[in-house]
Design an enzyme around this catalytic site. Structure first.
Site, short mmCIF file in Angstrom:
data_model
loop_
_atom_site.label_atom_id
_atom_site.label_comp_id
_atom_site.label_asym_id
_atom_site.label_seq_id
_atom_site.Cartn_x
_atom_site.Cartn_y
_atom_site.Cartn_z
N LYS A 164 48.49 -65.91 -12.89
CA LYS A 164 47.22 -65.60 -13.56
C LYS A 164 46.78 -64.15 -13.34
O LYS A 164 45.62 -63.82 -13.44
CB LYS A 164 46.13 -66.58 -13.07
CG LYS A 164 46.48 -68.05 -13.35
CD LYS A 164 45.31 -69.00 -13.10
CE LYS A 164 45.68 -70.45 -13.48
NZ LYS A 164 44.53 -71.37 -13.32
N GLU A 171 33.10 -55.77 -11.70
CA GLU A 171 33.08 -57.10 -12.35
C GLU A 171 31.71 -57.76 -12.19
O GLU A 171 31.16 -58.33 -13.13
CB GLU A 171 34.15 -58.01 -11.71
CG GLU A 171 35.58 -57.76 -12.20
CD GLU A 171 35.83 -58.38 -13.57
OE1 GLU A 171 34.90 -58.93 -14.17
OE2 GLU A 171 36.98 -58.30 -14.04
N ARG A 174 45.23 -77.00 -7.70
CA ARG A 174 46.08 -77.21 -8.88
C ARG A 174 46.82 -78.54 -8.78
O ARG A 174 47.11 -79.17 -9.79
CB ARG A 174 47.02 -76.02 -9.08
CG ARG A 174 46.24 -74.77 -9.48
CD ARG A 174 47.11 -73.52 -9.61
NE ARG A 174 46.28 -72.33 -9.73
CZ ARG A 174 46.73 -71.09 -9.66
NH1 ARG A 174 48.04 -70.88 -9.48
NH2 ARG A 174 45.92 -70.06 -9.77
N LYS A 180 36.82 -63.08 -8.96
CA LYS A 180 37.77 -64.15 -8.67
C LYS A 180 39.17 -63.56 -8.62
O LYS A 180 39.63 -62.92 -9.58
CB LYS A 180 37.69 -65.23 -9.75
CG LYS A 180 38.76 -66.29 -9.58
CD LYS A 180 38.52 -67.48 -10.48
CE LYS A 180 39.65 -68.48 -10.35
NZ LYS A 180 39.42 -69.67 -11.18
N SER A 186 40.42 -74.59 -2.08
CA SER A 186 41.24 -75.72 -1.64
C SER A 186 42.22 -75.35 -0.52
O SER A 186 42.38 -76.11 0.43
CB SER A 186 41.99 -76.29 -2.84
OG SER A 186 42.75 -75.28 -3.48
N TYR A 231 34.64 -78.03 0.05
CA TYR A 231 35.04 -79.44 0.10
C TYR A 231 34.56 -80.10 1.39
O TYR A 231 34.64 -81.31 1.53
CB TYR A 231 36.57 -79.55 -0.06
CG TYR A 231 37.03 -78.91 -1.35
CD1 TYR A 231 36.91 -79.60 -2.55
CD2 TYR A 231 37.52 -77.60 -1.38
CE1 TYR A 231 37.28 -79.00 -3.75
CE2 TYR A 231 37.89 -77.00 -2.57
CZ TYR A 231 37.76 -77.71 -3.75
OH TYR A 231 38.12 -77.10 -4.94
N LYS A 278 35.45 -65.47 -4.90
CA LYS A 278 36.42 -66.53 -4.69
C LYS A 278 37.82 -65.95 -4.55
O LYS A 278 38.16 -65.09 -5.35
CB LYS A 278 36.35 -67.47 -5.90
CG LYS A 278 37.38 -68.54 -5.94
CD LYS A 278 37.14 -69.43 -7.12
CE LYS A 278 38.29 -70.39 -7.21
NZ LYS A 278 38.42 -70.93 -8.52
C1 PBG Z 1 40.09 -72.92 -12.65
C2 PBG Z 1 39.67 -72.96 -11.26
C3 PBG Z 1 40.50 -72.83 -10.13
C4 PBG Z 1 39.71 -73.08 -9.03
C5 PBG Z 1 38.41 -73.32 -9.49
N1 PBG Z 1 38.41 -73.21 -10.88
C6 PBG Z 1 41.96 -72.61 -10.01
C7 PBG Z 1 42.63 -71.46 -10.60
O1 PBG Z 1 42.00 -70.47 -10.98
O2 PBG Z 1 43.85 -71.55 -10.70
C8 PBG Z 1 40.22 -73.11 -7.62
C9 PBG Z 1 39.41 -73.85 -6.64
C10 PBG Z 1 40.11 -74.20 -5.38
O3 PBG Z 1 41.25 -73.78 -5.11
O4 PBG Z 1 39.49 -74.93 -4.62
N2 PBG Z 1 39.82 -71.87 -13.43
#
Ligand code: PBG
Length: 344
Positions: A235, A251, A222, A212, A292, A331, A266
């Site tokens: 992050k 990982e 968010r 990720k 998203s 989505y 991701k």
């Molecule tokens: C939280 C999480 C996130 C997403 C899924 N789980 C956001 C982040 O890491 O800030 C993002 C999913 C998306 O953008 O559709 N840990």
């Protein structure tokens, strides 16, 4: 549709090329293209993420994700039914937590009656045969918007893992089928696996957000869970650097060794090379998350009439199959399933 064949009234005349191979022959008609098609998207490939919020009979649009709503628990059950009717195997649940319930420790994550747990119970009561995935991370519950516990501006690893284990147990207790840790702390998959087994949840699967990345494409998510304004800093000390590829394999290898049943890459579209490497290297059930921001780009361009939204949606989804993914969190899941049904 254009059909090929000898063009007798061509404006330009030229001697035929002496070609042995003419790849266009296999593309000359729809039936021929179908015959040689290498990858096919089916509803079996789709996991549908839903945003749950307080209230009853309530759907609130997420401004940055046209076509996506935050929904109350009863509506979540209705969407679960829609997923089942569309033959979508699994949904994923994300909460919009009341800001008043957020704190430094993310303690609402451990409330057995929080929005996610309530939704899982309500869905499983009516539709026990639908797969339900729960995200494990603290960001929907923390006042600072981070996925873990923070001390002096640092994200604590081992202390966070201890809390994530409790969160996973609470979700498993509610009846969730797949635990999906998205926090990127070290060692959390192994710790969660051990705790699930000790508590008797040997059949609860783990889909590890193994690779990720720290990504700009999570912006609309968010907004949807209400952590955008809260987030202090970024992050990057736990999510991966987008410049790295070998690191993704390390990982993934660790998460498999710790007991992951499935691995996730991701974001999705900008990381198809990672999906391919992971699939080729490990041969594990491999998933991609079309996040998203990827959804928002397609939806916004389509909304403006700049691209054909349906075609862009289907093209983006088959791209994941082509890259080697076994499935996609998207989505678009319901819309894509509707489209597949029309075409089927
Ligand atoms: C939280 C999480 C996130 C997403 C899924 N789980 C956001 C982040 O890491 O800030 C993002 C999913 C998306 O953008 O559709 N840990």
């Amino acid at each position: 549709e254009m059909r090929d064949g000898p063009r007798r009234e061509a404006a330009v005349t030229a001697p035929p090329l002496d070609l042995v191979a003419r790849p266009r022959r296999n593309r000359k008609a729809e039936w021929a293209r179908r015959l040689v098609r290498e990858n096919v998207l089916t509803t079996d490939d789709l996991i549908w993420p839903l945003f749950v919020a307080d209230g009853t009979n309530k759907r609130t649009p997420v401004a940055s994700m046209p076509g996506v709503d935050r929904i109350s628990v009863d509506q979540c059950v209705r969407d679960a039914e829609r997923a089942l009717k569309l033959n979508i195997p699994c949904i994923a649940l994300f909460p919009y937590t009341d800001p008043a319930l957020r704190d430094d420790a993310g303690s609402e994550a451990l409330n057995a009656k929080n929005l996610v747990c309530k939704s899982v119970r309500a869905i499983k009561r009516e539709f026990p045969d639908l797969g339900v995935l729960c995200d494990v991370a603290l960001d929907p519950f923390t006042s600072h918007g981070h996925d873990g516990l923070v001390e002096d501006g640092r994200i604590l690893n081992d202390e966070t893992v201890a809390v994530l284990v409790q969160q996973a147990l609470v979700q498993a207790e509610a009846g969730c089928d797949i635990i999906a840790p998205s926090d990127m702390m070290d060692g959390r998959v192994g710790a969660i696996r051990r705790a699930l087994d000790e508590a008797g949840f040997v059949d609860v699967q783990i889909m590890a957000y193994a690779a990720k990345y720290a990504s700009a494409f999570y912006g609309p998510f968010r907004d949807a869970i209400g952590s955008a304004k809260a987030l202090t800093g970024d992050k990057r000390t736990y999510q991966m650097d987008s410049a790295n590829s070998d690191e993704a394999l390390r990982e993934v290898e660790l998460d498999i060794a710790e007991g992951a049943d499935m691995v996730l890459v991701k974001p999705g579209m900008p990381y198809l090379d990672i999906v391919r490497r992971v699939k080729d290297t490990f041969g594990m059930p491999t998933f991609a998350y079309q996040v998203s921001g990827e959804y928002a780009m397609i939806a916004a361009a389509a909304g403006n009439g700049w691209i054909d939204g349906d075609r862009a949606m289907m093209e983006s989804l088959v791209a994941f199959k082509r890259a080697g993914a076994d499935g996609v969190l998207t989505y678009f899941a319901a819309a894509a399933a509707e489209k597949l049904k029309q075409n089927g």
